[in-house]
Design an enzyme around this catalytic site. Sequence first.
Site, PDB file in Angstrom:
ATOM      1  CE1 TYR A  39     -23.656 -64.634 -10.302  1.00 37.76           C
ATOM      2  CE2 TYR A  39     -21.971 -64.295 -11.932  1.00 37.76           C
ATOM      3  CZ  TYR A  39     -23.241 -64.688 -11.604  1.00 37.76           C
ATOM      4  OH  TYR A  39     -24.093 -65.117 -12.587  1.00 37.76           O
ATOM      5  N   PRO A  40     -19.551 -63.881  -5.587  1.00 36.87           N
ATOM      6  CG  PRO A  40     -18.191 -65.150  -4.130  1.00 36.87           C
ATOM      7  CD  PRO A  40     -18.528 -63.731  -4.540  1.00 36.87           C
TER       8      PRO A  40
END
Length: 163
Positions: A39-40
Amino acid sequence: LVVAGTMTMGEQSGPPESLRLLDAAFDAGVNFFDSAEMYPVPQRAETHGRSEELVGRWLRARRVPRDSVVLATKVAGPSGQMTWIRGGPVALDSRNITEAIDSSLRRLGVDYIDLYQIHWPDRYVPMFGETDYDPSRQYASIPMEEQLEALGKGVESGKVHWP
């Protein structure tokens, strides 16, 4: 437990906004924060691990007592699409799992992770917008026993807690 995901923090919401969102969530009673090494999203080499970094920055800046939150994160399985994560990775073997745990701990700035998960298995699965299963893309995967043993070593070492 009240859960908040951090999948977009560091991409759709920049650092200042992400830290404000974490503050607002915590103030509203959220005490379980879910992240992942990839992530992101959308995932890019330039932002890899940023969501974990922001959660860690927030924990330190807010001086959140570590035992007042549950931190969950995930190891990325094999992916030719994300070559910046341990070279692909080509396998979810013990070395990759151990390296991913250590890297997540560093990004989060904590001594332990409460819940550590395999984001997707070490086997062919349609990914990121693929809709059809193609049996010709199957490959020899790391035995689940080896993956579970590596996760167990994370628990035994104290790097991953088990409820």
